[in-house]
Design an enzyme around this catalytic site. Structure first.
Site, PDB file in Angstrom:
ATOM      1  N   HIS A 188      -8.037  -4.956  -0.612  1.00  0.00           N
ATOM      2  CA  HIS A 188      -6.861  -4.197  -0.217  1.00  0.00           C
ATOM      3  C   HIS A 188      -6.327  -4.732   1.122  1.00  0.00           C
ATOM      4  O   HIS A 188      -7.087  -5.096   2.005  1.00  0.00           O
ATOM      5  CB  HIS A 188      -7.216  -2.718  -0.087  1.00  0.00           C
ATOM      6  CG  HIS A 188      -6.022  -1.825   0.097  1.00  0.00           C
ATOM      7  ND1 HIS A 188      -5.227  -1.444  -0.949  1.00  0.00           N
ATOM      8  CD2 HIS A 188      -5.489  -1.254   1.201  1.00  0.00           C
ATOM      9  CE1 HIS A 188      -4.257  -0.665  -0.507  1.00  0.00           C
ATOM     10  NE2 HIS A 188      -4.389  -0.546   0.808  1.00  0.00           N
ATOM     11  N   SER A 203       0.831  -1.199   0.000  1.00  0.00           N
ATOM     12  CA  SER A 203       0.000   0.000   0.000  1.00  0.00           C
ATOM     13  C   SER A 203       0.871   1.257   0.000  1.00  0.00           C
ATOM     14  O   SER A 203       1.693   1.438  -0.904  1.00  0.00           O
ATOM     15  CB  SER A 203      -0.965  -0.046   1.192  1.00  0.00           C
ATOM     16  OG  SER A 203      -1.944   0.960   1.083  1.00  0.00           O
ATOM     17  N   ASP A 212     -10.128  -3.686  -5.147  1.00  0.00           N
ATOM     18  CA  ASP A 212      -9.331  -2.680  -4.455  1.00  0.00           C
ATOM     19  C   ASP A 212      -9.431  -1.374  -5.221  1.00  0.00           C
ATOM     20  O   ASP A 212      -9.251  -1.354  -6.446  1.00  0.00           O
ATOM     21  CB  ASP A 212      -7.876  -3.149  -4.381  1.00  0.00           C
ATOM     22  CG  ASP A 212      -6.981  -2.213  -3.588  1.00  0.00           C
ATOM     23  OD1 ASP A 212      -7.493  -1.243  -2.994  1.00  0.00           O
ATOM     24  OD2 ASP A 212      -5.764  -2.457  -3.569  1.00  0.00           O
TER      25      ASP A 212
END
Length: 325
Positions: free
Chosen positions: A296, A171, A266
């Site tokens: 995610h 991320s 996501d």
């Protein structure tokens, strides 16, 4: 190692997870309170039901790293030493956790410890400065780069082979890892690989302008307010957002080969896809691996995300191939 001082872990037996705040209206004081409570939970034994159990073959310890102008915690994962003593030629993986304005290296114990034990390798996870009104993304990016550079410079003291190094992040941590790979190229520090999982690579005004963002802005979680807060904290008014957006680096050629792991459900899935396209166009070897139906942060949630184990196995195999002598 004279540069480091071992510190005690912050893992606690129990912790209560705080309710998710309204990210669109959160104040700086509320952000600090939420972040502290959430990170206590992520570092607790109670969280392991969803975050996974560490590999028993890895030793885990916090260490304080003396960097220019600051001391920074890192979470260090070492494989159990073989008979005859600890190895002094381990490959190095510098890892950066996800979250941006929240998060801790301890939330990634499951994957980081498995990499350490099974590659085997030394994994150093960066407890970077979290995004806040007075701490933009550039600070966290400096932390990722400075930790990599420090450990490589003192490779013998860490017991690693400076010719076998990779970066890995998830991320916002993948964003930091991608920027670190660019800085490594510019500094002449050769990396064997970069692994970017559900990466955020665009914190410019175009951050939400992707089909996946429109499709998954509000499901399975409310991603858009969180990402808008991330962008506000990442880029101060008047700053150049492109300078901390890997997607907008002018030249992506000559970078370490990349594995991009993209969960399809996501909001930032198209960030990863677009970055893979740009790397490939620049001649940088890249593998784009999509996980249909995964969400995610799925890699950090093996207790609830069934594809986490498969993704971990793919990352392990990719790094093993890249870091083999």
């Amino acid at each position: 190692m004279s540069e480091t001082t071992t510190t005690s872990t912050t893992t606690t037996a129990t912790a209560t997870r705080p309710p998710e705040p309204d990210f669109a209206a959160i104040t700086p004081a509320e952000l600090r309170t939420y972040r502290d409570a959430e990170n206590r939970f992520r570092a607790s034994d109670a969280a392991r039901a969803i975050l996974g159990e560490p590999h028993p073959g890895a030793a885990i310890a916090w260490q304080q790293l003396a960097l220019p102008g600051r001391d920074l915690p890192v979470r260090v994962y070492r494989p159990a030493p073989p008979e005859g003593g600890a190895r002094t030629d381990l490959p190095l993986v510098v890892h950066v956790h996800g979250g941006g304005f929240v998060g801790t290296a301890a939330q990634c114990d499951w994957t980081s410890s498995h990499l350490a034990a099974r590659l085997p390798a030394l994994v150093v996870s960066v407890e970077h400065r979290l995004l806040a009104p007075d701490r933009p993304l550039a600070h966290a990016a400096d932390d990722g780069w400075d930790v990599l550079r420090h450990v490589v410079r003192h490779a013998a003291r860490w017991g690693v082979d400076p010719a076998r190094v990779a970066v890995f992040g998830e991320s916002c941590g993948a964003l930091i890892s991608a920027l670190t790979a660019v800085r490594a190229r510019e500094a002449g520090l050769e990396l064997r690989a970069q692994v970017l999982v559900n990466p955020v690579v665009d914190v410019t005004e175009s951050m939400p302008d992707y089909p996946s963002m429109a499709e998954y802005a509000d499901r399975p979680t409310r991603a858009l307010p969180l990402l808008r807060l991330l962008r506000r904290l990442a880029v101060p008014p008047g700053a150049d957002a492109a300078a901390v957006s890997p997607l907008f680096v002018a030249d992506l050629g000559g970078l370490a080969p990349a594995l991009l792991v993209v969960p399809t459900q996501d909001a930032v899935a198209d960030h990863g896809r677009r970055y893979a396209e740009r790397l490939r166009a620049a001649g940088t070897p890249v593998r784009l691996s999509e996980y249909p139906g995964a969400k995610h942060a799925f890699l950090t949630l093996p207790g609830v995300e069934p594809q986490a184990a498969a993704a971990q196995a793919e990352i392990l195999a990719y790094l093993r191939a890249a870091l083999t002598k």
